[in-house]
Write an enzyme that holds these catalytic residues in place. Structure first.
Site, PDB file in Angstrom:
ATOM      1  N   ASP A  98       1.345  -1.106   0.155  1.00  0.00           N
ATOM      2  CA  ASP A  98       0.229  -0.056   0.140  1.00  0.00           C
ATOM      3  C   ASP A  98       1.293   1.322   0.061  1.00  0.00           C
ATOM      4  O   ASP A  98       1.764   1.073   1.313  1.00  0.00           O
ATOM      5  CB  ASP A  98      -1.196  -0.048   1.078  1.00  0.00           C
ATOM      6  CG  ASP A  98      -2.270   0.459   0.854  1.00  0.00           C
ATOM      7  OD1 ASP A  98      -2.197   1.797   0.424  1.00  0.00           O
ATOM      8  OD2 ASP A  98      -3.277   0.198   1.608  1.00  0.00           O
ATOM      9  N   ASP A 199      -2.985   4.279  -2.462  1.00  0.00           N
ATOM     10  CA  ASP A 199      -3.734   5.532  -1.517  1.00  0.00           C
ATOM     11  C   ASP A 199      -4.601   6.183  -1.868  1.00  0.00           C
ATOM     12  O   ASP A 199      -3.639   7.587  -2.389  1.00  0.00           O
ATOM     13  CB  ASP A 199      -3.450   5.795  -0.166  1.00  0.00           C
ATOM     14  CG  ASP A 199      -4.494   5.600   1.179  1.00  0.00           C
ATOM     15  OD1 ASP A 199      -5.678   4.805   1.295  1.00  0.00           O
ATOM     16  OD2 ASP A 199      -4.404   6.836   1.798  1.00  0.00           O
ATOM     17  N   GLU A 241      -6.787   4.259  -6.044  1.00  0.00           N
ATOM     18  CA  GLU A 241      -8.041   3.948  -5.693  1.00  0.00           C
ATOM     19  C   GLU A 241      -8.540   5.810  -5.976  1.00  0.00           C
ATOM     20  O   GLU A 241      -7.584   6.831  -5.524  1.00  0.00           O
ATOM     21  CB  GLU A 241      -7.810   3.901  -3.876  1.00  0.00           C
ATOM     22  CG  GLU A 241      -8.969   3.993  -3.037  1.00  0.00           C
ATOM     23  CD  GLU A 241      -9.154   4.865  -1.770  1.00  0.00           C
ATOM     24  OE1 GLU A 241      -9.756   4.767  -1.012  1.00  0.00           O
ATOM     25  OE2 GLU A 241      -7.885   5.306  -1.013  1.00  0.00           O
ATOM     26  N   HIS A 311     -10.999  -2.868   3.323  1.00  0.00           N
ATOM     27  CA  HIS A 311     -11.576  -2.228   4.213  1.00  0.00           C
ATOM     28  C   HIS A 311     -11.866  -1.104   4.968  1.00  0.00           C
ATOM     29  O   HIS A 311     -11.913  -1.033   5.831  1.00  0.00           O
ATOM     30  CB  HIS A 311     -10.059  -2.301   5.515  1.00  0.00           C
ATOM     31  CG  HIS A 311      -9.521  -1.319   4.225  1.00  0.00           C
ATOM     32  ND1 HIS A 311      -9.032  -1.128   3.232  1.00  0.00           N
ATOM     33  CD2 HIS A 311      -8.828   0.163   4.723  1.00  0.00           C
ATOM     34  CE1 HIS A 311      -8.136   0.050   2.396  1.00  0.00           C
ATOM     35  NE2 HIS A 311      -7.690   0.894   3.608  1.00  0.00           N
ATOM     36  N   ASP A 312     -13.132  -0.468   4.086  1.00  0.00           N
ATOM     37  CA  ASP A 312     -12.861   0.898   4.339  1.00  0.00           C
ATOM     38  C   ASP A 312     -15.263  -0.074   4.222  1.00  0.00           C
ATOM     39  O   ASP A 312     -15.578   1.086   4.898  1.00  0.00           O
ATOM     40  CB  ASP A 312     -12.995   1.609   3.317  1.00  0.00           C
ATOM     41  CG  ASP A 312     -11.679   2.533   3.346  1.00  0.00           C
ATOM     42  OD1 ASP A 312     -10.925   2.622   4.793  1.00  0.00           O
ATOM     43  OD2 ASP A 312     -10.986   2.635   1.862  1.00  0.00           O
TER      44      ASP A 312
HETATM   45  O1  TEU Z   1      -9.534   5.814   1.706  1.00  0.00           O
HETATM   46  C1  TEU Z   1      -9.880   6.442   1.006  1.00  0.00           C
HETATM   47  C2  TEU Z   1     -10.950   7.848   1.302  1.00  0.00           C
HETATM   48  O2  TEU Z   1     -11.414   8.334   0.935  1.00  0.00           O
HETATM   49  C3  TEU Z   1     -11.829   6.822   2.583  1.00  0.00           C
HETATM   50  O3  TEU Z   1     -11.684   7.056   3.612  1.00  0.00           O
HETATM   51  C4  TEU Z   1     -13.532   5.830   2.305  1.00  0.00           C
HETATM   52  O4  TEU Z   1     -14.129   7.363   1.477  1.00  0.00           O
HETATM   53  C5  TEU Z   1     -14.418   5.716   3.700  1.00  0.00           C
HETATM   54  O5  TEU Z   1     -13.532   4.926   3.704  1.00  0.00           O
HETATM   55  C6  TEU Z   1     -14.916   5.362   3.246  1.00  0.00           C
HETATM   56  O6  TEU Z   1     -15.606   5.103   4.320  1.00  0.00           O
HETATM   57  C7  TEU Z   1      -8.389   6.110   2.132  1.00  0.00           C
HETATM   58  C8  TEU Z   1      -7.868   4.762   2.710  1.00  0.00           C
HETATM   59  O7  TEU Z   1      -8.553   3.193   2.043  1.00  0.00           O
HETATM   60  C9  TEU Z   1      -8.355   4.194   4.151  1.00  0.00           C
HETATM   61  O8  TEU Z   1      -8.700   3.523   5.380  1.00  0.00           O
HETATM   62  C10 TEU Z   1      -7.678   5.661   4.726  1.00  0.00           C
HETATM   63  O9  TEU Z   1      -8.361   6.473   6.044  1.00  0.00           O
HETATM   64  C11 TEU Z   1      -7.842   6.890   3.563  1.00  0.00           C
HETATM   65  O10 TEU Z   1      -7.845   6.722   2.162  1.00  0.00           O
HETATM   66  C12 TEU Z   1      -6.925   7.771   4.343  1.00  0.00           C
HETATM   67  O11 TEU Z   1      -5.678   7.364   3.739  1.00  0.00           O
END
Ligand code: TEU
Ligand code: CA
Length: 538
Positions: A98, A199, A241, A311-312
């Protein structure tokens, strides 16, 4: 289109904190991952994407990096990391790192230096602004709540953070900073990794004073520069992403002629669930339109990612299927629909055993910064707690982050200690051990789908066309490549559903399904709840 090794690959995402704890401190670690490589190998995937394992104070579970050249204490050492890369390679598995370079931790030495004074050489690695009329320079919002500007008392200026205030945004206009990022990427490439997941990469071209957050004018210039200075000369897999990508933007990222990335995660299908904290049921016709559009528009001029969860996001059976009575059937159906499309599939840990969302009784059981901030904000407005908890049950990021369910022993076999986040109580019957012992399990269905892709060019390179468009219960499509044809038929409901195939059924043989006695393809057939069947001519 030139063939690439990763066109045939399937990626398995690991959230290291929640995967496997080797030393009983309740936190997953690198040695734990190494101990499960044979399990991953058995599934048949050939790449693992590791959520961040770098040194981090964990304001956002590793997405706030304080040292890109070191490993988080809880996860192990650089020797463990080298060992993981080597052990994975021995099994034919590549490691995708990542890459979090839109922001660092505020505890990164660059930011510690930058904060010292306005004329510090690192000051310009970040984005600063004087107050405007004694306030934030503008109304940009942090994705985790509140303003995107945090006031730094010592220097009297604000700094930008699109995520937590402990995640200051890097200033990509600074060429020294960019070079340092490329050096760091090359350090990891030289270790023999297979690629990078990037990311929120769409934010690096930001122009905060013009309120431009995503897809800024310099974004693709930076990506081509990165490509040229790092992975471009090596045969790696890269995925960005990209929440704000439409199909045109995705082609900019992934058209090989442009030399940017291999592919981009886009979220249009995920967004059919509506507002993050107030999701609604999705409409099957919309899902068909969106997924078919991506299949068709990137054909021969870009490359798709195929995923339901990460994971989000909430667990796929809970968000798109049925996590009760038809959990097994719907998990297999959703996997079938996705894995027979064109693109590189991504499986999120636990998806392959049908793990579900979780409902913890108290906010104190939750850990995720986004969830906790949202809870505080809404409590402060006087909203009722049980309404807020419903939002968390549906969409909170901890749904995906409960420990991996390995077996039915205490704490799901994840740890011998106390897990950092509670396990989901359903581990007694949803776990990897029971799945591996049952050849009708979701696990074996995923394995069959992965092998099917590997062995059939029609899945990797065939064209796509939606069939029986108007059917309001069934999502069905055809893939064809040279003389080979595959038909995929999926019932998205808990009712029986009628379907009829217009082409020549006599040559189509069933090759995969989620019921033991699925019907042959015909011009008039009935599918059972969440039934999914794949047919192929010979
Ligand atoms: O996620 C990007 C992001 O925009 C997320 O925060 C998303 O909108 C949200 O989780 C939806 O609920 C990335 C990573 O995948 C995330 O885990 C990180 O927290 C974020 O970037 C910051 O690095
Ligand atoms: Ca541990």
């Amino acid at each position: 289109m030139d063939k690439k090794w990763w066109h045939k690959s399937t990626v398995y995402q690991i959230y290291p904190r929640s995967f496997c704890d080797s030393n009983g401190d309740g936190i997953g670690d690198l040695k734990g991952i190494i101990s499960k490589l044979d399990y991953i190998k058995k599934l048949g995937v050939d790449i693992i994407w590791l959520s961040p394992v770098y040194k981090s104070p964990n304001a956002d579970n590793g997405y706030d990096i304080s040292d890109y050249y070191d490993i988080m204490d809880e996860f192990g050492t650089m020797e463990d990391m080298d060992c993981l890369i080597a052990e994975a390679k021995q099994r034919g598995i590549g490691v995708m790192m990542d890459l979090v370079v839109n922001h660092t931790s505020d505890e990164h030495t660059w930011f510690i230096e930058a904060r010292k004074s306005k004329d510090n050489p690192y000051r310009d690695y970040y984005i600063w602004s004087d107050p405007v009329d004694g306030h934030e320079p503008n109304g940009l919002k942090s994705i985790f709540g509140g303003s995107a500007w945090e006031f730094d008392k010592d220097s009297g200026q604000y700094y930008l953070h699109f995520f937590a205030d402990k995640q200051p945004d890097l200033n990509w206009e600074n060429a020294d900073m960019r070079q340092k990022i490329y050096d760091m990427m090359n350090f990891w490439i030289d270790k023999g990794i297979a690629g990078f997941r990037m990311d929120v990469i769409e934010k690096i071209g930001k122009e905060p004073f013009k309120m431009i957050e995503d897809n800024g004018p310099m974004l693709h210039t930076y990506l081509r520069e990165m490509n040229e200075n790092t992975f471009g000369k090596r045969d790696l897999i890269t995925v960005g992403e990209c929440w704000a990508a439409d199909t045109e933007i995705a082609k900019l990222y992934s058209n090989p002629a442009r030399q940017e990335l291999s592919m981009a995660f886009q979220f249009e299908h995920i967004c059919l669930k509506g507002d993050k904290w107030y999701p609604k049921p999705y409409d099957l016709q919309d899902l068909k339109k969106v997924m078919s559009k991506w299949q068709n528009e990137l054909y021969n001029c870009g490359w798709n990612t195929l995923f339901w969860c990460n994971h989000d996001l909430p667990r796929v059976v809970s968000a798109f299927g049925d996590d009760g009575k038809y959990r097994v059937e719907s998990a297999k159906m959703l996997a079938t629909l996705l894995h027979c499309m064109q693109g590189t599939p991504y499986i999120y840990q636990g998806e392959e055993i049908g793990m579900t969302n979780v409902k913890f009784p108290s906010i104190d059981d939750y850990d995720d910064i986004e969830t906790l901030n949202m809870y505080k904000e809404r409590i402060a407005t006087g909203e009722e707690e049980n309404v807020i908890m419903q939002s968390i049950y549906a969409s909170g990021r901890d749904n995906a982050r409960t420990p991996m369910q390995w077996d039915d022993s205490e704490n799901a076999g994840f740890t011998a200690g106390i897990p950092w986040l509670r396990v989901n109580d359903n581990y007694t019957y949803i776990n990897a051990k029971s799945c591996q012992n049952d050849n009708n399990s979701i696990f074996w269905h995923y394995k069959k789908l992965i092998d099917f892709r590997k062995n059939n060019d029609v899945i990797v390179y065939g064209n796509y066309s939606l069939i029986e468009e108007d059917n309001d219960k069934v999502f069905a499509y055809e893939r064809s490549h040279d003389d080979t044809k595959v038909v995929v038929v999926c019932n998205f409901t808990s009712d029986n559903a009628a379907f009829g195939y217009k082409g020549d059924c006599s040559v189509m043989m069933m090759c995969l399904s989620n019921y033991s006695d699925s019907p042959d393809l015909s011009e008039s057939m009935t599918l059972r709840p969440y039934e999914a069947v794949v047919y192929k001519n010979n």
